[in-house]
Design a protein around this motif. Structure first.
Motif, mmCIF file in Angstrom:
data_model
loop_
_atom_site.group_PDB
_atom_site.id
_atom_site.type_symbol
_atom_site.label_atom_id
_atom_site.label_comp_id
_atom_site.label_asym_id
_atom_site.label_seq_id
_atom_site.Cartn_x
_atom_site.Cartn_y
_atom_site.Cartn_z
ATOM 1 N N THR A 70 0.770 -1.096 0.025
ATOM 2 C CA THR A 70 0.093 -0.122 0.005
ATOM 3 C C THR A 70 0.792 1.189 -0.102
ATOM 4 O OG1 THR A 70 -0.246 -0.044 2.420
ATOM 5 C CG2 THR A 70 -1.655 -1.152 1.265
ATOM 6 N N GLY A 98 -2.281 4.421 3.751
ATOM 7 C CA GLY A 98 -2.887 3.878 2.895
ATOM 8 C C GLY A 98 -3.550 2.419 3.081
ATOM 9 N N LEU A 148 -7.497 1.944 3.281
ATOM 10 C CA LEU A 148 -8.483 0.815 2.641
ATOM 11 C C LEU A 148 -8.934 -0.261 3.612
ATOM 12 C CD1 LEU A 148 -5.200 0.189 -0.066
ATOM 13 C CD2 LEU A 148 -7.411 1.098 -0.441
ATOM 14 N N GLU A 176 -7.751 -4.619 -2.368
ATOM 15 C CA GLU A 176 -7.228 -4.053 -3.843
ATOM 16 C C GLU A 176 -8.096 -3.491 -5.048
ATOM 17 O OE1 GLU A 176 -6.336 -7.575 -6.564
ATOM 18 O OE2 GLU A 176 -4.588 -6.460 -7.061
ATOM 19 N N GLN A 202 -8.098 0.158 -3.632
ATOM 20 C CA GLN A 202 -6.707 0.657 -4.141
ATOM 21 C C GLN A 202 -6.848 0.988 -5.761
ATOM 22 O OE1 GLN A 202 -2.841 0.401 -2.032
ATOM 23 N NE2 GLN A 202 -2.166 -0.982 -3.720
ATOM 24 N N ARG A 210 -1.539 1.946 -7.206
ATOM 25 C CA ARG A 210 -0.826 0.944 -6.552
ATOM 26 C C ARG A 210 0.070 1.745 -5.926
ATOM 27 N NH1 ARG A 210 0.412 1.476 -11.819
ATOM 28 N NH2 ARG A 210 -0.506 -0.497 -12.652
ATOM 29 N N CYS A 226 -3.703 8.640 2.242
ATOM 30 C CA CYS A 226 -2.309 8.125 2.143
ATOM 31 C C CYS A 226 -1.261 9.507 2.756
ATOM 32 C CB CYS A 226 -1.884 7.882 0.774
ATOM 33 S SG CYS A 226 -1.999 9.197 -0.424
#
Lengths: 404, 404
Positions: A106, A111, A115, A273, A276, A282, B280
């Motif tokens: 992440t 992050g 998530l 995922e 993300q 990514r 993030c």
């Protein structure tokens, strides 16, 4: 005010660590002269004083030179990196991690937290959060329209036997329909470690009440002398109901690469995922390569880092302990201390601004870690040792000037 | 199935560009021999064939060496970087951008899109999305519980005068309570550019109906010979209701650093920063430094890049045009083509898998860009020119084999 404005009203950033330059200047009544000294920013660690893992820049450069296959990894992270991480983090925590299904790279541990919360909270879900705990946790629950259920941590006990988590309140919360329990271990901001008994009890309660566990273990490598650490994921818990988050950041001074790792439940990892993919695709491809240096530091490097930080902790605690009425818990892991100040006759918000503008010291107000901590400040002591001591002396001087 | 599982059911990633390795193998009935040739992955550009802006690695290294102040920028991005970007992007678009209030550095343009949608959509809000358009747009609306209002783009007109956006449908949607209009210009996946008249009309309608505009201009630097480009932000629009997104990625082969920029409405930028703080924290600090190379390429570098890509476009179009019944729009900007295939007697999903497993060519199915595009495929032609031609020949051969 419309719905979206209201939501973002609750997500202030101007008091968050590192954001101090955004604060509007206010009229403050200063007492005494401005204290002289080099600026010390305790809001985060000083990566100039404590350098990144040797070779991390080289790994990045090799990633860049590798070209397209490194730039465009799968959203969950490059396969080779996932394999390497699954092995290393499996060894570290004592569990088995499937690199294909149970791990995700992440954009920082932040992050990973975002998530994880986005992948588990539905609107209205009750989420248990420790107070005090990492400042973003409560904001994440708010953003995803969860319902915050605070669990107190009595971290200032005289002879702490464990972190001080209120396990009765935790069970009550679980009984009353909490779905998710998120906490950091070691605790940010207090530096407390959860004891073996606490970890076992959390595992037991989670099994009974079918709770999803999200454990932020960001500081679990920097454990000070005399303390032991227990990974919740290695206990008797349903592997599909737990997610662990780690990353090379503060301890390793690799924050500038923005890397994190989440591992555990394949159901949650799959959702993370997907999220993300629309959040940032990514973790930066070239940066991912730097993970090869993590858990592969030169012999003695981590031991030295821990020893250096333990010495800073001891020096700063000694200075703080001379302040009458100030309470503090000795940091067991990580680089934070969270002193509770004696009564002042200015607000915490003003005091923090006074420290910055008149004392050349930046600290984070306790209220970032729970609304009740109006008398505490957090310091990240991963700083130049001499400058840090001088800065703590300035804080103490300011406490005296503004004491009630 | 619980709410959160349902939500994530809608966010599949296994057909998204670059994710093909996650597809479960299915039983396919292949016709003829496997076609030989080097694998060409048209799902994204080949940064090995078309290299990053010279000096970008050096900028990263300088950022790393700068240490803490580069690793820990404000959440909205380092001030110097924002000042540089505000100036360059202001020049590029023809508007004035305040570096303190109106610009944010993000984790790729994907990060900017996510933040922009998260900062503007409340549950139930109607959001107008062009079809076809970038695959993540619809998923973002779904994730933030918005209500999708598709606006058709008639991109296959014989003599296109503009993109083919259905402006009547757009006005209807605005009349029926749409709050936000998100679109990419140049359009991804068709490579169509919105004409001056279209842009003016969108600006006019947005003003009348008080719509928030989010414009993804990722490909606006790579404009092919004979075409002109108009920035919506430079039109007569309410500056507090528009956000523009750009980034150094495909055109500049800098994807591996994950960098994006959003500029415009300070209200939206403020919210985006708050969201980025919990998403993030910031775009990777060291990577941010690479932005100094963007819009500052060596003399002639961009011209050459455009010329090389125009030649690849022309070569590939010529090959595709020999296929009977295949329709294609000549790419006006960017590196995508979106051919509409003649009727096949296998599903699009199977055909794409056949191309990969039996033709060594990866393409993205049209359904990622709108549910109706069951007969189209998208190719990113930023590839090695010779390999790309061979791969398109293989696609054409496969079309013949599976033609209905």
């Amino acid at each position: 005010m419309d719905l979206i404005s209201k939501k973002f009203e609750k997500l202030g950033v101007e008091n968050a660590p590192g954001q101090e330059s955004l604060q509007k200047e206010v009229k403050l009544k200063f007492r005494g002269e401005k204290l002289q000294g080099e600026l010390v920013d305790f809001s985060h660690g000083d990566v100039d004083a404590h350098e990144p893992i040797p070779g991390s820049l080289n790994s990045f450069i090799e990633g860049f030179q590798k070209g397209g296959s490194q730039a465009y990894t799968e959203y969950r992270g490059g396969l080779k990196t996932r394999q390497d991480m699954a092995k290393k983090l499996g060894n570290f925590t004592g569990i088995k991690i499937d690199p294909d299904r149970e791990i995700l790279i992440t954009s920082g541990t932040q992050g990973a937290l975002f998530l994880a919360m986005g992948a588990t909270i539905s609107s209205g879900d009750r989420v248990a959060i420790v107070e005090p705990d990492y400042f973003a946790n409560r904001k994440l629950v708010t953003f995803f329209d969860g319902q915050l259920v605070p669990i107190p941590l009595d971290y200032l006990q005289e002879n702490p036997d464990g972190s001080g988590l209120n396990l009765e309140k935790l069970e009550e919360a679980f009984q009353q329909g909490v779905k998710i329990f998120l906490f950091s271990n070691p605790n940010n901001p207090t530096g407390a470690i959860y004891s073996k008994e606490e970890i076992k009890k959390i595992a037991e309660l989670a099994s009974i009440y079918d709770i999803t566990l999200i454990v932020d273990e960001l500081y679990s490598r920097q454990i000070f002398h005399g303390f032991s650490y227990y990974h919740l994921c290695a206990q008797n818990v349903n592997p599909e109901k737990i997610l662990t988050i780690l990353g090379p950041s503060k301890t390793e001074s690799l924050s500038g690469f923005r890397l994190g790792v989440a591992f555990g439940s394949s159901t949650i990892i799959d959702r993370m995922e997907k999220l993300q993919a629309i959040m940032c695709l990514r973790a930066a491809g070239y940066c991912q390569r730097v993970l090869e240096r993590w858990f592969d530091e030169p012999k003695g490097w981590m031991d030295k880092r821990i020893a250096v930080h333990q010495k800073i902790r001891d020096d700063l605690l000694q200075i703080f302990q001379e302040v009458e009425g100030l309470q503090i818990r000795k940091t067991e892991a990580g680089s934070y201390i969270f002193p509770k100040l004696p009564p002042l006759d200015v607000s915490l918000s003003d005091f923090v601004k006074i420290l910055r503008l008149h004392g050349n010291v930046i600290v984070t107000p306790g209220t970032e870690f729970g609304p009740g901590f109006t008398d505490s400040i957090r310091l990240n002591f991963s700083q130049d040792p001499e400058q840090a001591k001088k800065a703590v002396h300035r804080i103490c001087e300011m406490i005296e000037r503004y004491r009630k």
